[in-house]
Each structure stands twice: as structure tokens, then as C-alpha cells.
Motif scaffolding. Structure first.
Motif, short mmCIF file in Angstrom:
data_model
loop_
_atom_site.label_atom_id
_atom_site.label_comp_id
_atom_site.label_asym_id
_atom_site.label_seq_id
_atom_site.Cartn_x
_atom_site.Cartn_y
_atom_site.Cartn_z
N GLN A 133 -9.99 13.90 1.67
CA GLN A 133 -8.93 14.36 1.44
C GLN A 133 -8.35 14.92 0.98
O GLN A 133 -9.21 15.62 -0.25
N LEU A 134 -7.04 15.73 0.55
CA LEU A 134 -6.81 17.25 -0.09
C LEU A 134 -5.28 16.85 0.16
O LEU A 134 -4.53 17.71 1.10
N ASP A 135 -4.97 16.91 -1.55
CA ASP A 135 -3.33 16.60 -1.91
C ASP A 135 -3.18 17.67 -2.83
O ASP A 135 -2.96 16.49 -4.26
N ASP A 136 -3.91 18.89 -2.95
CA ASP A 136 -3.39 18.95 -4.69
C ASP A 136 -2.70 20.52 -4.54
O ASP A 136 -2.33 21.30 -3.51
N GLY A 137 -1.35 19.70 -5.66
CA GLY A 137 -0.70 20.83 -6.66
C GLY A 137 -1.73 21.89 -7.55
O GLY A 137 -0.36 22.58 -8.13
N LEU A 138 -2.47 21.50 -8.05
CA LEU A 138 -3.47 22.64 -9.51
C LEU A 138 -3.90 23.68 -8.83
O LEU A 138 -3.29 24.52 -10.08
N SER A 159 -7.46 27.33 -15.59
CA SER A 159 -6.57 25.98 -15.66
C SER A 159 -8.16 24.89 -16.00
O SER A 159 -9.66 25.42 -14.74
N LEU A 160 -7.85 23.91 -17.35
CA LEU A 160 -8.86 23.02 -17.01
C LEU A 160 -8.35 21.77 -17.73
O LEU A 160 -7.34 21.56 -18.64
N ASP A 161 -8.23 21.16 -17.02
CA ASP A 161 -7.00 19.18 -17.23
C ASP A 161 -7.87 18.33 -16.82
O ASP A 161 -9.18 18.16 -16.59
N ALA A 162 -7.81 17.58 -17.89
CA ALA A 162 -8.53 16.56 -18.67
C ALA A 162 -7.85 15.85 -19.26
O ALA A 162 -6.55 15.62 -19.83
N ASP A 163 -8.48 13.95 -19.27
CA ASP A 163 -7.47 13.04 -19.92
C ASP A 163 -7.87 12.89 -21.30
O ASP A 163 -7.41 11.99 -21.51
N TRP A 213 0.81 17.62 -19.91
CA TRP A 213 1.54 19.26 -20.62
C TRP A 213 0.24 19.99 -20.28
O TRP A 213 -0.35 19.22 -20.19
N PRO A 214 1.05 20.82 -20.65
CA PRO A 214 1.78 21.72 -21.38
C PRO A 214 3.21 21.79 -20.12
O PRO A 214 2.24 23.40 -20.15
N GLY A 215 3.93 21.95 -20.20
CA GLY A 215 4.92 22.64 -19.76
C GLY A 215 4.71 22.59 -18.00
O GLY A 215 5.78 23.78 -17.66
N VAL A 216 4.19 21.72 -17.46
CA VAL A 216 3.68 22.65 -15.70
C VAL A 216 3.82 20.77 -15.18
O VAL A 216 3.44 20.04 -16.01
#
Length: 242
Positions: free
Chosen positions: A203-208, A102-106, A144-147
């Protein structure tokens, strides 16, 4: 035999495709059994291994001034926040790289363009970054998308990191592998050697990582953490694996 990992990039074949800068980069890594992730690689590519283990990386950073190779950075769209989840790859020709899960961007336009042109698994997210009191804080929430998935990371950089075999393995990756339109592509890149620093996770609270299906393999604090102020990067033209 695959040559050792080098911190110096090989010459980047021309024509160059694009350039950018990766800034304020965090590297959080967990060791994995290669057999647990081998099915996540495109044809002709397998997990790269060090001391019998491979790794999954969670990498937040700022993308700055992305643009074509010989032009200015694209205004607005060329500077954005990104967090990626990646695996470490080697192909049948011996070229090392990364495989992005995955690559998540804004920037929605970047997400749509990269998914369409290169088949990269970009996802649109709300993201924030700030640096204060010596701590770098990254936040992401998928749109987006769908997750669904969220991430909050805090890193406090320290002094220079050792130039060790594992540090090179995790950061000196001179390309990426991606499956697209029935083919496996290798996209080369080049940049100066990373100015790496040690880092403490505050801090680490990750769901990715869980959002790409590896949550059952990753638990507890990361096995390895680094930080870098960043490097300028150039990308070459993709080639199809033979």
C-alpha cells in the motif's frame, strides 16, 4: 576524491550526545535529477550522487528508547513513531549524510525540542503502526505546524537484500546536515551495519513527499524499496562546517 560509501561507521568522536534504536524501518526511494533539489541543501552541502542521480527517501519507523548517551531512555517521550522525508548530501569536506526535509512524529515535546535545539524540521502528526500477517503498516496525518498531508504505507519484507552499491548509498549515512541559526551543522552518528531485507509495497498513499514541495518530481511506485528490523544508534556532538 570522495571515498566509497562504507557499510561500517567511522569511529564516533566523543563526547557522544544521545542514543536510541531505530526499529521496523522502511526505506522507499525515488531517483531524482540532482539539479532539481540542489537548492534544498544548506550552505556548504550539495546533493550526493550515484550514477548521475540522487534520491528522495520516505522512511517510516519506530523510535525506541531515545535518551542521553549514558543514561536510560526517556520514559514515554523517548519512544514514538516517525516518518521522515530526506535527501542525500555530501559537504565540502567529503562527509556524507542526509538532509531532512521533514521529520513527522507523534510526540509534540520531541517536535518542539528538536526544532528549537537543532533546527530540524520536525512536525507533529497523528501516527499509527501495526505489524500483522507479515505486513508492516504505517499511517501519519499532519497536525502542526501549518501544513496538511497524510500517508499510508504497507510493506511486506522478504529475504536478505543484496549488499550493493546503491543499498549502501541509501542507508549507510553516517551523519546529517542541517542549517541552523545561520550556520550549517554536521551531526555524526554510528550504528552496526544495517540488516537489510527486500520488501514489497502492498500500500502506498502518500502526501508527505508532496507536503515538502517534491510532489511534482515523484510519481508512480518507488524506484527502490528496503526494510530493516533495526539497529541501535549513537549520535556525536554537532560540528560547524568551515
Amino acid at each position: 576524491m570522495i571515498p566509497p560509501v562504507s557499510p561500517t561507521a567511522p569511529a564516533l568522536p566523543r563526547p557522544h550526545l544521545m542514543r536510541q534504536r531505530w526499529s521496523d524501518v522502511g526505506f522507499l526511494h525515488w531517483a531524482l535529477d540532482p539539479a532539481d533539489v540542489a537548492h534544498r541543501f544548506p550552505p556548504g552541502v550539495r546533493p550526493d550522487v550515484i550514477d548521475g542521480r540522487t534520491y528522495v527517501g520516505l522512511v517510516p519507523f519506530r523510535m525506541v528508547g531515545a535518551g542521553l548517551a549514558h543514561g536510560p531512555g526517556v520514559p514515554w517521550a523517548g519512544t514514538f513513531l516517525e516518518t521522515n522525508v530526506r535527501l542525500y548530501s555530501v559537504d565540502d569536506t567529503g562527509r556524507r549524510g542526509v538532509v531532512f526535509l521533514s521529520l513527522d512524529a507523534d510526540r509534540a515535546v520531541i517536535v518542539a525540542g528538536a526544532r528549537t535545539v537543532f533546527g530540524l524540521p520536525y512536525r507533529w502528526a497523528r501516527m499509527r503502526y501495526r505489524a500483522e500477517g507479515g505486513t508492516h503498516r504505517y499511517a501519519a496525518a499532519l497536525r502542526w505546524p501549518g501544513v496538511t498531508g497524510q500517508s499510508r504505507i504497507g510493506l511486506r519484507p522478504g529475504g536478505p537484500a543484496p549488499d550493493g552499491e546503491l543499498e549502501r548509498f541509501l542507508t549507510a549515512r553516517w551523519g546529517l546536515h542541517v542549517g541552523h541559526l545561520g550556520a550549517t551543522l554536521h551531526v555524526p552518528n554510528a550504528h552496526p551495519p544495517w540488516p537489510l531485507r527486500t520488501a514489497e509495497v502492498t500500500q502506498l498513499d502518500d502526501g508527505l513527499v508532496a507536503s515538502v514541495g517534491l510532489g511534482h518530481l515523484v510519481s508512480g511506485p518507488p524506484d527502490h524499496v528496503l526494510f530493516s528490523d533495526g539497529v541501535p544508534v549513537s549520535f556525536g556532538t554537532p560540528t560547524v562546517l568551515r
